[in-house]
Motif scaffolding. Structure first.
Motif, PDB file in Angstrom:
ATOM      1  N   LEU A 232      -1.017  -0.998  17.453  1.00 43.09           N
ATOM      2  CA  LEU A 232      -1.867  -0.584  16.337  1.00 43.09           C
ATOM      3  C   LEU A 232      -1.868  -1.622  15.224  1.00 43.09           C
ATOM      4  N   CYS A 233      -0.705  -2.204  14.962  1.00 47.00           N
ATOM      5  CA  CYS A 233      -0.624  -3.240  13.926  1.00 47.00           C
ATOM      6  C   CYS A 233      -1.475  -4.445  14.293  1.00 47.00           C
ATOM      7  N   ARG A 234      -1.397  -4.851  15.536  1.00 45.71           N
ATOM      8  CA  ARG A 234      -2.156  -6.038  15.966  1.00 45.71           C
ATOM      9  C   ARG A 234      -3.653  -5.757  16.022  1.00 45.71           C
ATOM     10  N   ASP A 235      -4.009  -4.515  16.348  1.00 50.38           N
ATOM     11  CA  ASP A 235      -5.430  -4.166  16.424  1.00 50.38           C
ATOM     12  C   ASP A 235      -6.090  -4.125  15.055  1.00 50.38           C
ATOM     13  N   ASP A 236      -5.358  -3.638  14.047  1.00 50.47           N
ATOM     14  CA  ASP A 236      -5.938  -3.504  12.707  1.00 50.47           C
ATOM     15  C   ASP A 236      -4.837  -3.722  11.675  1.00 50.47           C
ATOM     16  N   LEU A 237      -4.582  -4.974  11.368  1.00 55.65           N
ATOM     17  CA  LEU A 237      -3.506  -5.322  10.446  1.00 55.65           C
ATOM     18  C   LEU A 237      -3.722  -4.706   9.073  1.00 55.65           C
ATOM     19  N   ASN A 238      -4.970  -4.659   8.631  1.00 48.87           N
ATOM     20  CA  ASN A 238      -5.290  -4.120   7.311  1.00 48.87           C
ATOM     21  C   ASN A 238      -4.894  -2.644   7.220  1.00 48.87           C
ATOM     22  N   ALA A 239      -5.288  -1.838   8.199  1.00 48.90           N
ATOM     23  CA  ALA A 239      -4.972  -0.413   8.184  1.00 48.90           C
ATOM     24  C   ALA A 239      -3.475  -0.167   8.350  1.00 48.90           C
ATOM     25  N   ALA A 240      -2.818  -1.033   9.112  1.00 45.21           N
ATOM     26  CA  ALA A 240      -1.389  -0.844   9.398  1.00 45.21           C
ATOM     27  C   ALA A 240      -0.487  -1.390   8.304  1.00 45.21           C
ATOM     28  N   TRP A 241      -1.046  -2.066   7.325  1.00 45.46           N
ATOM     29  CA  TRP A 241      -0.246  -2.800   6.332  1.00 45.46           C
ATOM     30  C   TRP A 241       0.890  -1.977   5.718  1.00 45.46           C
ATOM     31  N   PRO A 242       0.672  -0.725   5.295  1.00 40.69           N
ATOM     32  CA  PRO A 242       1.778   0.028   4.682  1.00 40.69           C
ATOM     33  C   PRO A 242       2.924   0.306   5.649  1.00 40.69           C
ATOM     34  N   HIS A 243       2.678   0.213   6.951  1.00 39.88           N
ATOM     35  CA  HIS A 243       3.695   0.533   7.954  1.00 39.88           C
ATOM     36  C   HIS A 243       4.521  -0.694   8.364  1.00 39.88           C
ATOM     37  N   ILE A 244       4.097  -1.869   7.956  1.00 41.03           N
ATOM     38  CA  ILE A 244       4.807  -3.102   8.310  1.00 41.03           C
ATOM     39  C   ILE A 244       5.953  -3.307   7.324  1.00 41.03           C
ATOM     40  N   ILE A 245       7.098  -3.780   7.813  1.00 37.14           N
ATOM     41  CA  ILE A 245       8.244  -3.929   6.909  1.00 37.14           C
ATOM     42  C   ILE A 245       7.920  -4.964   5.828  1.00 37.14           C
ATOM     43  N   GLU A 246       8.533  -4.792   4.666  1.00 39.47           N
ATOM     44  CA  GLU A 246       8.198  -5.598   3.493  1.00 39.47           C
ATOM     45  C   GLU A 246       8.327  -7.105   3.726  1.00 39.47           C
ATOM     46  N   PRO A 247       9.428  -7.618   4.289  1.00 46.42           N
ATOM     47  CA  PRO A 247       9.496  -9.071   4.496  1.00 46.42           C
ATOM     48  C   PRO A 247       8.380  -9.606   5.395  1.00 46.42           C
ATOM     49  N   ALA A 248       7.957  -8.799   6.367  1.00 44.10           N
ATOM     50  CA  ALA A 248       6.857  -9.226   7.241  1.00 44.10           C
ATOM     51  C   ALA A 248       5.536  -9.232   6.481  1.00 44.10           C
ATOM     52  N   ARG A 249       5.343  -8.259   5.591  1.00 47.76           N
ATOM     53  CA  ARG A 249       4.118  -8.273   4.772  1.00 47.76           C
ATOM     54  C   ARG A 249       4.050  -9.538   3.924  1.00 47.76           C
ATOM     55  N   GLN A 250       5.192  -9.920   3.359  1.00 50.57           N
ATOM     56  CA  GLN A 250       5.206 -11.138   2.549  1.00 50.57           C
ATOM     57  C   GLN A 250       4.864 -12.362   3.396  1.00 50.57           C
ATOM     58  N   GLY A 251       5.343 -12.372   4.632  1.00 51.60           N
ATOM     59  CA  GLY A 251       5.089 -13.521   5.500  1.00 51.60           C
ATOM     60  C   GLY A 251       3.720 -13.525   6.138  1.00 51.60           C
ATOM     61  N   LEU A 252       3.149 -12.341   6.352  1.00 47.64           N
ATOM     62  CA  LEU A 252       1.869 -12.235   7.047  1.00 47.64           C
ATOM     63  C   LEU A 252       0.665 -12.302   6.109  1.00 47.64           C
ATOM     64  N   ALA A 253       0.853 -12.031   4.835  1.00 48.79           N
ATOM     65  CA  ALA A 253      -0.273 -11.989   3.895  1.00 48.79           C
ATOM     66  C   ALA A 253      -0.985 -13.338   3.851  1.00 48.79           C
TER      67      ALA A 253
ATOM     68  N   GLU B 252       2.227 -12.310  -7.580  1.00 47.65           N
ATOM     69  CA  GLU B 252       1.651 -12.668  -6.288  1.00 47.65           C
ATOM     70  C   GLU B 252       2.288 -11.857  -5.155  1.00 47.65           C
ATOM     71  N   ASN B 253       3.615 -11.738  -5.192  1.00 45.29           N
ATOM     72  CA  ASN B 253       4.306 -11.015  -4.126  1.00 45.29           C
ATOM     73  C   ASN B 253       4.040  -9.518  -4.181  1.00 45.29           C
ATOM     74  N   THR B 254       3.850  -8.978  -5.377  1.00 43.07           N
ATOM     75  CA  THR B 254       3.469  -7.567  -5.499  1.00 43.07           C
ATOM     76  C   THR B 254       2.115  -7.325  -4.853  1.00 43.07           C
ATOM     77  N   ALA B 255       1.188  -8.246  -5.061  1.00 45.68           N
ATOM     78  CA  ALA B 255      -0.136  -8.133  -4.440  1.00 45.68           C
ATOM     79  C   ALA B 255      -0.037  -8.225  -2.926  1.00 45.68           C
ATOM     80  N   ALA B 256       0.839  -9.093  -2.415  1.00 40.67           N
ATOM     81  CA  ALA B 256       1.017  -9.225  -0.965  1.00 40.67           C
ATOM     82  C   ALA B 256       1.622  -7.970  -0.362  1.00 40.67           C
ATOM     83  N   SER B 257       2.466  -7.297  -1.113  1.00 39.54           N
ATOM     84  CA  SER B 257       3.059  -6.050  -0.633  1.00 39.54           C
ATOM     85  C   SER B 257       1.997  -4.974  -0.443  1.00 39.54           C
TER      86      SER B 257
END
Length: 371
Positions: free
Chosen positions: A140-161, A240-245
């Motif tokens: 699900l994360c790979r299919d729609d990263l935008n929709a899955a964003w809240p479910h991804i762990i915080e360090p990964a959100r920072q790295g994937l943004a 910037e990091n708050t926005a990426a979260s």
């Protein structure tokens, strides 16, 4: 008291999400020590090193959790004894390298966990196989990263943004472009946040503080310090990091690298207040440098640098090039600048949201949508 001595969690963690975190938390609570093995394939877009780094950051406060990596390009075929053995021996080998000879419990949310636990002579502990606690999967994360964003762990959100940083000299249209780009992508990314130029906000604050003592004071009376630029750069990173979260797309009106150049502008070349924050920049995708040519200087009462705009534009070019960043000079009218910016940003977004997988990769289908 822990139920098991050594626990094992294996997976692709592609990308790491809340379900993975729950699985590892359960393993950590029930084991004296837990080894998390990240299995990465050359056919996947994210490196196993990236995934392991994010998991390591997420569990940095767990002294009994250790993250290991192992390349695994063997095709997956659960009906093949030969291929199953190949996978198991890779896991056994990486554990051996970490000094682990025996595993007491294998923690999974998958049916293959029984077979894996049997191979290690361990107990299989099933954790939320129906994904009720966290209805999310890597698929699900790979299919729609935008929709899955809240479910991804915080360090990964920072790295994937995807991070787009707009910089430039005074009165060259940086704020206008950053705001227009944010508005342009808001329909696609509803959670996108504004990342304003904190140095400008701090200028207003300092001027208000000064005018409370002297109502006649102007911007020319402000006294800047190295500590000012240090706090501005740190706060710019935080914004910037708050926005990426919150959102997988970040469009920032300046950053701490630019703060370094403004410090040079006001304090001279021997002031390094912003250096530490600028040296800890998150990964960047693109800098958009606004050209001073063709833009009328607008004196809004805080600006005094019309004469230095050409020099500062060159400072930005030099700094971005020296740091190895990808940057594009945007020129012409606002409409032409927007066209240039959106053309490259669209391509970056497509690339950053596409996850490749080997042909044998399986898809996890959950009942119901993500919460």
């Amino acid at each position: 008291m822990s139920s098991y001595g050594t626990g094992l969690v294996i997976g692709k963690f592609y990308p790491p999400h809340a379900g993975h975190r729950h699985l590892i938390e359960v393993a950590a609570a029930e084991s004296e020590r837990v080894f998390v093995v990240v299995l990465g394939s050359r056919f996947e877009s994210l490196t196993m090193e990236e995934r392991a780094k994010w998991l390591g950051a997420e569990f940095a406060s767990f002294p009994n959790v250790e993250v290991l990596i192992q390349a695994d390009d063997c095709p997956v075929d659960y009906d093949s004894d030969e291929m199953w053995k190949a996978h198991v021996e890779l896991m056994r080998s990486v554990l051996k390298g970490a000094g682990v000879g025996e595993v007491d419990a294998v923690f999974t949310s998958e049916m293959y966990g029984y077979q894996l636990a049997e191979a290690f002579g361990a107990q299989h502990v099933v954790v939320d196989p129906e994904r009720r606690a966290h209805p999310v999967s890597g698929t699900l994360c790979r299919d729609d990263l935008n929709a899955a964003w809240p479910h991804i762990i915080e360090p990964a959100r920072q790295g994937l943004a995807t991070r787009i940083i707009v910089v430039g000299a005074e009165s060259t249209g940086t704020t206008t472009l950053a705001r227009a780009l944010t508005d342009h992508y808001r329909s696609q990314f509803p959670t996108i946040g504004d990342v304003p130029e904190y140095g400008r906000l701090r200028t207003y604050e300092k001027l208000d503080e000064l005018r409370r003592r002297d109502p006649r004071a102007g911007v020319e009376d402000l006294v800047w310090t190295t500590e000012d630029f240090s706090s501005i750069a740190e706060r710019q990173n935080e914004l910037e990091n708050t926005a990426a979260s919150r959102c997988p797309l970040v469009i920032a009106d300046t950053d701490s690298l630019a703060t370094e150049l403004w410090e040079r502008r006001y304090m001279g070349p021997h002031s390094f207040g912003a250096a530490e924050a600028a040296g800890n920049l998150p990964r960047r995708d693109l800098y958009l440098l606004t050209d001073h040519e063709g833009v009328e200087f607008e004196d809004d009462g805080l600006r005094d640098g019309e004469h230095i705009r050409p020099d500062m534009t060159e400072w930005f070019k030099d700094a971005l090039t020296a740091a190895g960043h990808s940057w594009v000079l945007v020129t012409g009218s606002h409409e032409r600048r927007m066209a240039t910016a959106t053309r490259i940003i669209d391509l970056i977004l497509e690339q950053r949201s596409t996850f490749t997988s080997p042909p044998w990769a399986t898809r996890t289908v959950l009942t119901g949508a993500m919460a």
